[in-house]
Design an enzyme around this catalytic site. Structure first.
Site: not given
Ligand SMILES: [Fe+2]
Length: 285
Positions: A106, A108, A261, A276
């Site tokens: 995907h 993000d 990723h 994140r």
């Molecule tokens: Fe991700």
């Protein structure tokens, strides 16, 4: 510290940034070089960064406004901009973070009208084995797409939705709570071009993913599914990939406009925790 250096990996993407301590204020000159390197290499790796969540947030903000993840329960306490990615459970058996983040390919937040420009992950705890992150160069995927597939995708748009694989993930993991109506309203399906133009470099990239892309708009269902399967398979050919093996205190910053990723996963009995931050990007065109 030694002067700032950018060392490209022997891979289709990625570079290491050497000689920069992200715990210290970033001079404008250094920021310009990091920004340029990010556009050129799509993944930047900063080794051994002893930074606090506040320092990660400050560095992330240099690149744009930050996005807050829809799963509020996995925000780091006191820092709503930080999503905890982790398979660890607390003493009551409750997950402390999102444990199955990124198990499908995907980009993000592609399910948002403003998908993410880039994301940063800072390693807090790493497993002994596994836990790698794979990246696919979607400029390369577009550049090498066979002519018939290029012709078939020209001008098409695709639907992206957060809920595409949600029910499937819910069945096999403890990290996917039922979403409230308010959360669902935040993740309504959106439509983006199948081939997008990078707003800063002008390069074209394929912008469909296994995780969030459900269908091609205006294409019969079986044809849409078949074409998407071909695009996904082509995107992640080995010659388009870089595999990141995490080292303690790594900070990794990637460009979601250029890459997809995937989290390779690690054994259940090993602890993994990363922080994140996600930077908001433009509406894809
Ligand atoms: Fe991700």
């Amino acid at each position: 510290m030694s002067p700032l250096q950018i060392q490209a990996f022997d891979a289709p993407l990625g570079a290491e940034v050497i000689g920069l301590d992200l715990a210290r204020p970033l001079a404008d000159q250094a920021f310009v070089r990091i920004h340029r390197a990010h556009l050129d290499h799509h993944v930047l790796v900063f080794r051994d960064q002893r930074i606090t969540p506040a320092q990660q947030i400050a560095f992330s903000r240099r690149f744009g406004p930050l996005q807050i993840h829809v799963l509020h329960q996995f925000q780091l306490a006191g820092f709503e901009e930080v999503l905890v990615v982790s398979n660890i459970k607390d003493e009551h058996g409750r997950p402390i973070g999102l444990g199955d983040a990124g198990v499908y390919w995907h980009s993000d937040l592609s399910y948002k009208a403003h998908p993410s420009l880039g994301s940063m992950l800072h390693a807090q705890e790493l497993p002994e084995t596994g836990g790698d992150t794979l990246f696919a160069n979607m400029h390369m995927a577009w550049d090498t797409l066979p002519a018939p597939l290029r012709a078939a995708t020209a001008g098409l748009k695709a639907e992206h939705t957060y809920l595409a694989k949600y029910a499937e993930l819910q069945k096999r993991s403890p990290w996917r709570p039922d979403l409230s109506d308010e959360q669902k309203a935040q993740v309504r399906p959106v439509v983006h071009p199948v081939v997008r133009t990078h707003p800063e470099t002008g390069r074209k990239a394929l912008f469909v993913s296994e995780h969030f892309t459900t269908r091609l708009v205006g294409v019969p269902e079986d044809e849409s599914a078949a074409l998407l399967r071909e695009l996904f398979a082509h995107s992640v050919r080995p010659e388009h990939l870089y595999r990141h093996a995490w080292q303690p205190h790594d900070m990794v910053f990637w460009d979601n406009r250029s890459l997809m990723h995937l989290a390779a996963g690690c054994p259940d009995d090993q602890r993994r925790k990363l922080y994140r931050t996600t930077i908001e990007g433009d509406v894809p065109y």
